[in-house]
Design a protein around this motif. Structure first.
Motif, PDB file in Angstrom:
ATOM      1  N   LYS A  35       4.519  -6.997   9.768  1.00 46.84           N
ATOM      2  CA  LYS A  35       5.687  -6.697  10.110  1.00 46.84           C
ATOM      3  C   LYS A  35       6.710  -7.506   9.414  1.00 46.84           C
ATOM      4  O   LYS A  35       6.675  -8.849   9.630  1.00 46.84           O
ATOM      5  N   PHE A  36       7.735  -7.250   9.230  1.00 46.28           N
ATOM      6  CA  PHE A  36       8.949  -8.181   8.546  1.00 46.28           C
ATOM      7  C   PHE A  36      10.221  -7.550   9.480  1.00 46.28           C
ATOM      8  O   PHE A  36      10.320  -6.487   9.926  1.00 46.28           O
ATOM      9  N   PHE A  37      10.933  -8.743   9.777  1.00 42.72           N
ATOM     10  CA  PHE A  37      12.193  -8.497  10.562  1.00 42.72           C
ATOM     11  C   PHE A  37      13.462  -8.924   9.952  1.00 42.72           C
ATOM     12  O   PHE A  37      13.406  -9.944   9.214  1.00 42.72           O
ATOM     13  N   GLU A  38      14.558  -8.283  10.406  1.00 44.97           N
ATOM     14  CA  GLU A  38      15.972  -8.566   9.896  1.00 44.97           C
ATOM     15  C   GLU A  38      16.019  -8.743   8.593  1.00 44.97           C
ATOM     16  O   GLU A  38      15.700  -7.904   7.572  1.00 44.97           O
ATOM     17  N   GLU A  39      16.792  -9.916   8.112  1.00 53.05           N
ATOM     18  CA  GLU A  39      16.974 -10.151   6.612  1.00 53.05           C
ATOM     19  C   GLU A  39      15.727  -9.900   5.654  1.00 53.05           C
ATOM     20  O   GLU A  39      15.915  -9.434   4.665  1.00 53.05           O
ATOM     21  N   GLN A  40      14.694 -10.738   6.178  1.00 58.51           N
ATOM     22  CA  GLN A  40      13.289 -10.532   5.237  1.00 58.51           C
ATOM     23  C   GLN A  40      13.074  -9.121   5.254  1.00 58.51           C
ATOM     24  O   GLN A  40      12.524  -8.747   4.175  1.00 58.51           O
ATOM     25  N   ALA A  41      13.182  -8.202   6.300  1.00 62.39           N
ATOM     26  CA  ALA A  41      12.745  -6.915   5.972  1.00 62.39           C
ATOM     27  C   ALA A  41      13.603  -6.166   4.985  1.00 62.39           C
ATOM     28  O   ALA A  41      13.149  -5.586   4.202  1.00 62.39           O
ATOM     29  N   THR A  42      15.076  -6.452   5.004  1.00 59.77           N
ATOM     30  CA  THR A  42      15.747  -5.550   4.212  1.00 59.77           C
ATOM     31  C   THR A  42      15.369  -6.241   2.708  1.00 59.77           C
ATOM     32  O   THR A  42      15.439  -5.388   1.720  1.00 59.77           O
ATOM     33  N   GLN A  43      15.102  -7.428   2.438  1.00 59.68           N
ATOM     34  CA  GLN A  43      14.495  -7.807   1.292  1.00 59.68           C
ATOM     35  C   GLN A  43      13.259  -7.382   0.856  1.00 59.68           C
ATOM     36  O   GLN A  43      13.165  -7.043  -0.273  1.00 59.68           O
ATOM     37  N   MET A  44      12.383  -7.344   1.666  1.00 65.13           N
ATOM     38  CA  MET A  44      10.871  -6.896   1.100  1.00 65.13           C
ATOM     39  C   MET A  44      11.152  -5.702   1.221  1.00 65.13           C
ATOM     40  O   MET A  44      10.019  -4.771   0.690  1.00 65.13           O
ATOM     41  N   ALA A  45      11.882  -4.707   1.593  1.00 67.22           N
ATOM     42  CA  ALA A  45      12.036  -3.362   1.634  1.00 67.22           C
ATOM     43  C   ALA A  45      12.516  -2.717   0.136  1.00 67.22           C
ATOM     44  O   ALA A  45      12.356  -1.718  -0.359  1.00 67.22           O
ATOM     45  N   GLU A  46      12.963  -3.662  -0.623  1.00 69.24           N
ATOM     46  CA  GLU A  46      13.227  -3.390  -1.914  1.00 69.24           C
ATOM     47  C   GLU A  46      12.223  -3.375  -3.001  1.00 69.24           C
ATOM     48  O   GLU A  46      12.507  -3.053  -4.053  1.00 69.24           O
ATOM     49  N   LEU A  47      10.939  -3.859  -2.534  1.00 73.28           N
ATOM     50  CA  LEU A  47      10.011  -3.733  -3.452  1.00 73.28           C
ATOM     51  C   LEU A  47       8.976  -2.616  -3.465  1.00 73.28           C
ATOM     52  O   LEU A  47       8.738  -1.986  -2.240  1.00 73.28           O
ATOM     53  N   PRO A  48       8.713  -2.161  -4.766  1.00 72.23           N
ATOM     54  CA  PRO A  48       7.929  -0.732  -4.470  1.00 72.23           C
ATOM     55  C   PRO A  48       6.556  -0.849  -4.393  1.00 72.23           C
ATOM     56  O   PRO A  48       5.906  -2.148  -4.298  1.00 72.23           O
ATOM     57  N   GLY A 105       0.854  -1.296  -0.072  1.00 70.57           N
ATOM     58  CA  GLY A 105       0.055  -0.001   0.216  1.00 70.57           C
ATOM     59  C   GLY A 105       0.745   1.297  -0.110  1.00 70.57           C
ATOM     60  O   GLY A 105       0.152   2.477  -0.278  1.00 70.57           O
ATOM     61  N   LYS A 106       2.101   1.164   0.095  1.00 69.67           N
ATOM     62  CA  LYS A 106       2.988   2.396   0.124  1.00 69.67           C
ATOM     63  C   LYS A 106       4.266   1.853  -0.245  1.00 69.67           C
ATOM     64  O   LYS A 106       4.677   0.845  -0.224  1.00 69.67           O
ATOM     65  N   ASP A 107       5.213   2.891  -0.513  1.00 72.29           N
ATOM     66  CA  ASP A 107       6.599   2.636  -0.671  1.00 72.29           C
ATOM     67  C   ASP A 107       7.248   2.379   0.671  1.00 72.29           C
ATOM     68  O   ASP A 107       7.011   2.900   1.708  1.00 72.29           O
ATOM     69  N   PRO A 108       8.115   1.092   0.436  1.00 75.14           N
ATOM     70  CA  PRO A 108       8.729   0.847   2.115  1.00 75.14           C
ATOM     71  C   PRO A 108       9.697   1.678   2.569  1.00 75.14           C
ATOM     72  O   PRO A 108      10.235   2.287   1.897  1.00 75.14           O
ATOM     73  N   GLU A 109       9.821   1.683   3.936  1.00 75.43           N
ATOM     74  CA  GLU A 109      10.722   2.532   4.705  1.00 75.43           C
ATOM     75  C   GLU A 109      11.184   1.630   5.567  1.00 75.43           C
ATOM     76  O   GLU A 109      10.681   1.260   6.589  1.00 75.43           O
ATOM     77  N   LEU A 110      12.654   1.160   5.224  1.00 80.93           N
ATOM     78  CA  LEU A 110      13.264   0.268   6.217  1.00 80.93           C
ATOM     79  C   LEU A 110      13.666   1.100   7.583  1.00 80.93           C
ATOM     80  O   LEU A 110      14.233   2.192   7.315  1.00 80.93           O
ATOM     81  N   ARG A 111      13.446   0.441   8.618  1.00 81.33           N
ATOM     82  CA  ARG A 111      13.946   1.046   9.930  1.00 81.33           C
ATOM     83  C   ARG A 111      14.617   0.327  10.745  1.00 81.33           C
ATOM     84  O   ARG A 111      14.717  -0.909  10.279  1.00 81.33           O
ATOM     85  N   TYR A 112      15.416   0.780  11.775  1.00 78.96           N
ATOM     86  CA  TYR A 112      16.087   0.019  12.563  1.00 78.96           C
ATOM     87  C   TYR A 112      15.791   0.109  13.874  1.00 78.96           C
ATOM     88  O   TYR A 112      15.607   1.292  14.550  1.00 78.96           O
ATOM     89  N   GLY A 113      15.978  -0.956  14.794  1.00 78.97           N
ATOM     90  CA  GLY A 113      15.451  -0.792  16.270  1.00 78.97           C
ATOM     91  C   GLY A 113      16.565   0.028  17.073  1.00 78.97           C
ATOM     92  O   GLY A 113      17.482  -0.296  16.874  1.00 78.97           O
ATOM     93  N   LYS A 114      15.900   0.566  18.108  1.00 79.27           N
ATOM     94  CA  LYS A 114      16.584   1.608  18.719  1.00 79.27           C
ATOM     95  C   LYS A 114      17.657   0.844  19.490  1.00 79.27           C
ATOM     96  O   LYS A 114      19.019   1.177  19.835  1.00 79.27           O
ATOM     97  N   ALA A 115      17.228  -0.078  20.312  1.00 78.51           N
ATOM     98  CA  ALA A 115      18.412  -1.014  21.082  1.00 78.51           C
ATOM     99  C   ALA A 115      18.942  -1.935  20.352  1.00 78.51           C
ATOM    100  O   ALA A 115      20.181  -1.937  20.623  1.00 78.51           O
ATOM    101  N   GLY A 153      19.415  -2.318  16.869  1.00 72.97           N
ATOM    102  CA  GLY A 153      19.927  -1.908  15.612  1.00 72.97           C
ATOM    103  C   GLY A 153      19.493  -2.772  14.442  1.00 72.97           C
ATOM    104  O   GLY A 153      20.207  -2.682  13.352  1.00 72.97           O
ATOM    105  N   LYS A 154      18.724  -3.741  14.703  1.00 75.01           N
ATOM    106  CA  LYS A 154      18.185  -4.666  13.583  1.00 75.01           C
ATOM    107  C   LYS A 154      17.220  -4.163  12.896  1.00 75.01           C
ATOM    108  O   LYS A 154      16.400  -3.428  13.324  1.00 75.01           O
TER     109      LYS A 154
END
Length: 109
Positions: free
Chosen positions: A51-64, A13-23, A25-26
């Protein structure tokens, strides 16, 4: 509901914005996914927070935005405070497996 498994297939529903955990860093990614059912004349769209996490989040964040994805995960109820300080609850899909849906990706000509 904590252990309820769900599989959805829909569009980002939107362009992805990959974020990182404060504590930790993942990396993590919160994504709305629109799932449409019904008929062509009377479609019904339901929105799911995923919600996606770690490597999966990084991969899924590449999709528009608009990319058709399939996600399998568990439903969980997240608790948060809104801007007025009121406790709110939101049902979220915590992704275990995810990827591109190939349903309409090939030219059928």
């Amino acid at each position: 509901m904590e252990n309820a498994t769900i599989t959805i297939c829909g569009n980002y529903g939107k362009d992805p914005e990959l974020r990182y955990g404060k504590a930790s860093g993942k990396p993590y990614l919160n994504m709305p996914v629109a799932v449409t059912s019904g008929t062509k004349e009377q479609p019904k769209t339901s929105w799911f927070d995923v919600k996606f996490f770690e490597e999966q989040a990084t991969q899924m964040a590449e999709l528009p935005k608009g990319t058709r994805v399939i996600v399998k995960g568990h439903l969980r109820q997240d608790k948060y405070e809104d801007s007025e300080g009121t406790t709110q609850y939101r049902t979220v899909v915590y992704a275990e497996e995810a990827g591109l849906s190939m349903r309409w990706s090939l030219d059928r000509a």
